[in-house]
Design a protein around this motif. Structure first.
Motif, PDB file in Angstrom:
ATOM      1  N   LEU A 169       0.859  -1.180   0.000  1.00  0.00           N
ATOM      2  CA  LEU A 169       0.000   0.000   0.000  1.00  0.00           C
ATOM      3  C   LEU A 169       0.895   1.230   0.000  1.00  0.00           C
ATOM      4  O   LEU A 169       1.773   1.379   0.863  1.00  0.00           O
ATOM      5  CB  LEU A 169      -0.905   0.018   1.236  1.00  0.00           C
ATOM      6  CG  LEU A 169      -2.142  -0.878   1.193  1.00  0.00           C
ATOM      7  CD1 LEU A 169      -2.840  -0.862   2.548  1.00  0.00           C
ATOM      8  CD2 LEU A 169      -3.113  -0.432   0.100  1.00  0.00           C
ATOM      9  N   ARG A 170       0.667   2.111  -0.965  1.00  0.00           N
ATOM     10  CA  ARG A 170       1.466   3.323  -1.104  1.00  0.00           C
ATOM     11  C   ARG A 170       0.653   4.493  -0.546  1.00  0.00           C
ATOM     12  O   ARG A 170      -0.352   4.887  -1.136  1.00  0.00           O
ATOM     13  CB  ARG A 170       1.808   3.540  -2.575  1.00  0.00           C
ATOM     14  CG  ARG A 170       2.503   2.352  -3.220  1.00  0.00           C
ATOM     15  CD  ARG A 170       2.319   2.346  -4.728  1.00  0.00           C
ATOM     16  NE  ARG A 170       0.909   2.267  -5.088  1.00  0.00           N
ATOM     17  CZ  ARG A 170       0.455   2.403  -6.340  1.00  0.00           C
ATOM     18  NH1 ARG A 170       1.290   2.635  -7.323  1.00  0.00           N
ATOM     19  NH2 ARG A 170      -0.854   2.328  -6.586  1.00  0.00           N
ATOM     20  N   ILE A 171       1.086   5.003   0.600  1.00  0.00           N
ATOM     21  CA  ILE A 171       0.328   6.030   1.312  1.00  0.00           C
ATOM     22  C   ILE A 171       1.116   7.336   1.309  1.00  0.00           C
ATOM     23  O   ILE A 171       2.256   7.385   1.783  1.00  0.00           O
ATOM     24  CB  ILE A 171       0.026   5.594   2.761  1.00  0.00           C
ATOM     25  CG1 ILE A 171      -0.628   4.205   2.793  1.00  0.00           C
ATOM     26  CG2 ILE A 171      -0.826   6.637   3.453  1.00  0.00           C
ATOM     27  CD1 ILE A 171      -1.955   4.117   2.088  1.00  0.00           C
ATOM     28  N   ALA A 172       0.515   8.384   0.787  1.00  0.00           N
ATOM     29  CA  ALA A 172       1.160   9.694   0.732  1.00  0.00           C
ATOM     30  C   ALA A 172       0.799  10.511   1.970  1.00  0.00           C
ATOM     31  O   ALA A 172      -0.335  10.466   2.451  1.00  0.00           O
ATOM     32  CB  ALA A 172       0.732  10.438  -0.536  1.00  0.00           C
ATOM     33  N   LEU A 173       1.751  11.250   2.481  1.00  0.00           N
ATOM     34  CA  LEU A 173       1.546  12.140   3.631  1.00  0.00           C
ATOM     35  C   LEU A 173       1.870  13.564   3.193  1.00  0.00           C
ATOM     36  O   LEU A 173       2.945  13.815   2.645  1.00  0.00           O
ATOM     37  CB  LEU A 173       2.456  11.744   4.799  1.00  0.00           C
ATOM     38  CG  LEU A 173       2.408  10.287   5.273  1.00  0.00           C
ATOM     39  CD1 LEU A 173       3.421  10.068   6.385  1.00  0.00           C
ATOM     40  CD2 LEU A 173       1.011   9.921   5.744  1.00  0.00           C
ATOM     41  N   SER A 174       0.941  14.481   3.431  1.00  0.00           N
ATOM     42  CA  SER A 174       1.140  15.859   2.977  1.00  0.00           C
ATOM     43  C   SER A 174       0.556  16.841   3.980  1.00  0.00           C
ATOM     44  O   SER A 174      -0.229  16.479   4.851  1.00  0.00           O
ATOM     45  CB  SER A 174       0.430  16.077   1.622  1.00  0.00           C
ATOM     46  OG  SER A 174       0.799  15.132   0.674  1.00  0.00           O
ATOM     47  N   ASP A 175       0.998  18.108   3.815  1.00  0.00           N
ATOM     48  CA  ASP A 175       0.165  19.191   4.321  1.00  0.00           C
ATOM     49  C   ASP A 175       0.190  19.379   5.833  1.00  0.00           C
ATOM     50  O   ASP A 175      -0.769  19.854   6.414  1.00  0.00           O
ATOM     51  CB  ASP A 175      -1.273  18.911   3.854  1.00  0.00           C
ATOM     52  CG  ASP A 175      -2.062  20.173   3.629  1.00  0.00           C
ATOM     53  OD1 ASP A 175      -1.443  21.208   3.381  1.00  0.00           O
ATOM     54  OD2 ASP A 175      -3.281  20.106   3.717  1.00  0.00           O
ATOM     55  N   GLY A 176       1.263  18.944   6.495  1.00  0.00           N
ATOM     56  CA  GLY A 176       1.349  19.155   7.938  1.00  0.00           C
ATOM     57  C   GLY A 176       0.352  18.365   8.744  1.00  0.00           C
ATOM     58  O   GLY A 176      -0.177  18.851   9.744  1.00  0.00           O
ATOM     59  N   ILE A 177       0.056  17.120   8.311  1.00  0.00           N
ATOM     60  CA  ILE A 177      -0.954  16.328   9.022  1.00  0.00           C
ATOM     61  C   ILE A 177      -0.550  16.121  10.477  1.00  0.00           C
ATOM     62  O   ILE A 177       0.631  16.074  10.807  1.00  0.00           O
ATOM     63  CB  ILE A 177      -1.192  14.961   8.354  1.00  0.00           C
ATOM     64  CG1 ILE A 177       0.040  14.052   8.499  1.00  0.00           C
ATOM     65  CG2 ILE A 177      -1.590  15.107   6.916  1.00  0.00           C
ATOM     66  CD1 ILE A 177      -0.247  12.591   8.230  1.00  0.00           C
ATOM     67  N   THR A 178      -1.546  15.993  11.340  1.00  0.00           N
ATOM     68  CA  THR A 178      -1.261  15.673  12.738  1.00  0.00           C
ATOM     69  C   THR A 178      -1.015  14.170  12.839  1.00  0.00           C
ATOM     70  O   THR A 178      -1.839  13.366  12.400  1.00  0.00           O
ATOM     71  CB  THR A 178      -2.434  16.073  13.653  1.00  0.00           C
ATOM     72  OG1 THR A 178      -3.620  15.423  13.207  1.00  0.00           O
ATOM     73  CG2 THR A 178      -2.651  17.574  13.614  1.00  0.00           C
TER      74      THR A 178
END
Length: 307
Positions: free
Chosen positions: A93-102
């Motif tokens: 599973l390729r999961i992207a993290l962006s945008d200053g997530i908590t």
């Protein structure tokens, strides 16, 4: 067209300087120029306008630049898939993290995935929000997390979890006299906030909260990372506003987290995915996201109940 053509093009496009690009690629400038000429001849278009003073992308070059990084991303994912299979995984599973997530639920979520689906590798990719959305459309990512509420057509955005907005305070600051800081006290001091260009969703949610306040807050600085935010807070230059998990994960010893008085404002992290029916692997992942959030809400309710 070969990979070397794309690698050379990307270096020149990013450096906008043939000598620096050649140095970065550890090649002489003449072979680099020949490679770019070969690429332009194959494409039938000039990619760069080169003078004695500057190197600039043409319109065709700018359009080509939009696609080349995705080629390298796809190659990297193909390499990762082979490594994953070699290491005994039967899916990825390729999961992207962006945008200053908590990040408050992320460790528990990944632990659940490892426990329930040990044969599936979860690979995290930290990318800008625009790149995440484009990557979702191009099937470079299966899903992603962001704090933006809208990702445009073709992307489903659903709340994943919430984190309390808190004040990051320098040690020995006057507002530490309050166990929960009134908003009017916060507004007496300069604030350091996230940069909307880097963590758009996080900044938008915090700004929406601040727009309700009077007088208008004094924003001393916008920063690209929460590490820099906490550094400025630790130095006593400003108060910071961030999710509880961001403040808790700070490596700065001179930062104290304080709740705001009254009903605590909440920051929402969203799960993003394509509108099409998810695969079985992704469907199980989505279920775990919902379970992690509901489990945390249940625990919070128990903690808040009278004893």
């Amino acid at each position: 067209m070969e990979i070397r053509h794309l690698r050379c093009f990307l270096a020149v496009a990013e450096e906008l300087h043939f000598a620096r690009a050649a140095e970065r690629l550890h090649v002489d400038q003449s072979p680099l120029s020949r490679t770019i000429k070969e690429l332009e001849e194959e494409l039938g278009a000039r990619l760069f306008v080169r003078t004695t003073r500057s190197t600039q992308l043409t319109r065709a070059g700018r359009l080509f630049l939009e696609h080349v990084p995705r080629v390298f991303a796809a190659l990297e994912q193909a390499r990762d898939s082979v490594k994953s299979a070699t290491n005994g995984f039967h899916g990825q599973l390729r999961i992207a993290l962006s945008d200053g997530i908590t990040p408050s639920r992320l460790p528990a979520l990944l632990a659940q995935c490892r426990k329930k689906d040990p044969e599936v590798e979860v690979r995290l990719c930290e990318v800008p929000l625009a790149q995440q959305i484009k990557g979702l459309h191009d099937d470079l990512y299966d899903a992603g997390f962001s704090m933006a509420e809208d990702a445009g057509d073709g992307i489903v955005v659903t709340p994943a979890w919430q984190d309390e907005l808190m004040v990051a305070v320098p040690a020995r600051h006057p507002v530490l006299a309050f166990k929960q800081i009134p908003l009017e006290e916060v507004l007496h001091y300069p604030l350091v906030l996230g940069d909307p260009a880097v963590c758009e969703g996080h900044a938008r949610q915090v700004d929406r909260f601040l727009r309700k306040l009077e007088p208008e807050p004094l924003i001393a600085q916008r920063v690209s990372t929460f590490d820099v935010m906490m550094t400025l807070v630790s130095a006593g230059l400003a108060l910071g506003l961030a999710g509880a998990a961001h403040i808790a994960s700070s490596r700065e010893s001179g930062v104290v987290a304080r709740r705001l008085a009254g009903t605590p404002p909440m920051l929402t992290t969203y799960l993003l995915r394509r509108t099409e029916e998810p695969s079985e692997m992704l469907a199980r992942f989505i279920e775990r996201v919902a379970f992690i959030d509901s489990e945390d809400d249940h625990g919070a309710a128990e903690d808040a109940s009278p004893t």
